[in-house]
Design an enzyme around this catalytic site. Structure first.
Site, short mmCIF file in Angstrom:
data_model
loop_
_atom_site.label_atom_id
_atom_site.label_comp_id
_atom_site.label_asym_id
_atom_site.label_seq_id
_atom_site.Cartn_x
_atom_site.Cartn_y
_atom_site.Cartn_z
N SER A 187 1.65 -9.75 -1.22
CA SER A 187 1.34 -8.33 -1.03
C SER A 187 1.72 -7.78 0.34
CB SER A 187 -0.15 -8.08 -1.29
OG SER A 187 -0.95 -8.94 -0.50
N LYS B 284 0.81 -1.23 0.00
CA LYS B 284 0.00 0.00 0.00
C LYS B 284 0.85 1.28 0.00
CE LYS B 284 -4.47 -1.50 1.74
NZ LYS B 284 -4.28 -2.91 2.17
N GLU C 98 -10.55 7.01 4.88
CA GLU C 98 -11.15 6.08 5.83
C GLU C 98 -10.26 4.85 5.91
OE1 GLU C 98 -12.14 6.40 2.74
OE2 GLU C 98 -12.07 4.35 1.98
C1 LIG Z 1 -5.07 -3.95 1.64
C2 LIG Z 1 -4.37 -5.20 1.32
C3 LIG Z 1 -4.76 -6.01 0.22
C4 LIG Z 1 -5.96 -5.74 -0.62
O1 LIG Z 1 -5.92 -4.58 -1.37
P1 LIG Z 1 -5.77 -4.57 -2.95
O2 LIG Z 1 -6.10 -3.19 -3.34
O3 LIG Z 1 -6.74 -5.59 -3.50
O4 LIG Z 1 -4.38 -4.96 -3.27
C5 LIG Z 1 -3.98 -7.13 -0.07
N1 LIG Z 1 -2.91 -7.45 0.67
C6 LIG Z 1 -2.52 -6.70 1.72
C7 LIG Z 1 -1.33 -7.14 2.49
C8 LIG Z 1 -3.23 -5.55 2.09
O5 LIG Z 1 -2.83 -4.82 3.14
#
Ligand SMILES: *Cc1c(COP(=O)(O)O)cnc(C)c1O
Length: 404
Positions: free
Chosen positions: A388, A99, A121
């Protein structure tokens, strides 16, 4: 080996009105349209300038810690006995997830536009922490709206945001969760939309946000495009990423879309099963509708209101999805699959035990699907998974859930 990026047929989206095929757009009250148009115009003007690129590259390299490595999950792959699984390590970024890649861009744009405040938010607090971090380093005040119930449930993230200098506003109306936090942010934003910057947390919302956030996340795929051949001698055969709003997924996918030999999979949460209120598999069971300023696939009731959604991974429980994913589903360039809570937990444990990596529960959905896919393929095939985020935020919950 660095390959140059040429424009391709997928780079024509969004069109000038912010549409990806029939999805996206700016479904806004008329008085807000000029505000978002001004952000679009400003962004398009600066995005390719040397100044902006140098500044962004500086933060990427020295603050976020990019490039993030690609790691061959040899132990896991050999245990499964099928295709080789590789991980793009977004969990190693500063703040522990992808993010920060887009909040830093949003904070830079806001600062350059002379905005006086960043605001957003947050549900579980991941977007709030990423934005508060970017606000601190770029030097802008930051306000985060959070439902009162989430404030109580997510105490460590509330503390992090406060320590980073953000103001956390507990929203006590309605169900006191994410939906009310969105309303709270919006009500504050419309008091002075010219000076406040509503920093959206994924590739969702009105144009230009799905485009700005995608462009910011595309660094994931651009790095993988040279890293993967360096490591293996060729391109990945398959890409896998989890989809909540869809930012980490589009970040990896968008750099590879034009290479039609690569199979691409987005993974949604089927939670406790594909029944009303028990999942957030928007692209699997949703229908086109309007939500949060965009036209996209949506889990909706007969009146067009968003359905309640659920996933063990709080970052994935969103009833809509980024408009570009809706388009990529319809043209069949990306295949959208789903993974349940139980499969996610099993993958969390498997990756932790075989590779020494605790994945975020969101990312564990992608790992779980990759494990299933690997079994159907031979060892000369490869799968690149977007990891992610890291799972430190989820450890107490996992221990309780699995009675470890
Ligand atoms: C917020 C989050 C997501 C989901 O958000 P996307 O916009 O779909 O990428 C996925 N993995 C992690 C670790 C997150 O913090």
């Amino acid at each position: 080996m660095k390959t140059s990026t040429l424009p391709n047929k997928y780079d024509i989206y969004p069109d000038k009105d912010g549409y990806y095929g029939s999805y996206g757009g700016q479904i806004l009250p008329p008085q807000l349209k000029p505000i978002f148009d001004e952000i679009e115009e400003f962004y398009l003007k600066i995005k390719d300038t040397a100044d902006f690129k140098n500044e962004l590259n500086y933060y990427r390299k020295h603050f976020i810690g990019r490039p993030s490595p690609i790691y061959y999950a040899k132990n896991l792959s050999e245990k499964i006995g099928g295709a080789k699984i590789y991980l793009k390590r977004e969990d190693l970024n500063h703040t522990g997830a992808h993010k920060i890649n887009h909040t830093i861009v949003e904070a830079l744009i806001a600062k350059k536009m002379g905005k006086t405040k960043l605001m957003a938010e947050t549900g579980a607090g991941q977007h709030g922490v990423a934005l508060a971090t970017a606000a601190a380093v770029v030097g802008l005040p930051c306000e985060i709206y959070m439902g009162e119930i989430d404030v109580l449930k997510q105490a460590p993230n509330v503390t992090r945001m406060k320590l980073l200098g953000a103001k956390v506003i507990s929203v006590t109306t309605g169900t006191r969760t994410l939906k009310d936090a969105v309303d709270g942010t919006f009500n504050e934003f419309i008091k002075d939309p010219k000076n406040f910057f509503f920093a959206i947390g994924s590739v969702v919302g009105p144009h230009p946000f799905p485009m700005i956030v995608r462009d910011a996340q595309r660094i994931i795929g651009e790095e993988a495009k040279y890293q993967f051949p360096e490591l293996t001698g060729k391109n990945p055969d398959n890409l896998v990423a989890c989809v909540g709003g869809g930012s980490n997924a589009i970040g990896l996918f968008s750099a590879f879309l034009e290479n039609e030999n690569i199979n691409i999979y987005g993974v949604e949460p089927s939670g406790n099963g594909l029944t009303y209120g028990n999942h957030a598999a928007t692209l699997t069971l949703g229908t086109p509708g309007n939500i949060h300023g965009m036209h996209t696939y949506l889990l909706q009731d007969e009146k067009g209101e968003p359905q309640p959604v659920y996933s063990i991974a709080s970052g994935l429980d969103y009833p809509g999805v980024g408009p570009q994913h809706s388009f990529l589903k319809d043209i069949k360039r990306v295949q959208y699959e789903y993974i349940s809570d139980d499969e996610c937990l099993a993958a969390f444990m498997e990756l932790s035990r075989t590779e020494g990596i605790l994945p975020a529960l969101e990312s564990a959905h992608a790992v779980a699907f990759a494990m299933k896919l690997a079994k159907t393929l031979s060892p000369d095939q490869t799968i690149l998974v977007n990891l992610s985020g890291r799972g430190d935020k989820d450890i107490d919950f996992v221990v309780e859930k699995l009675s470890i």
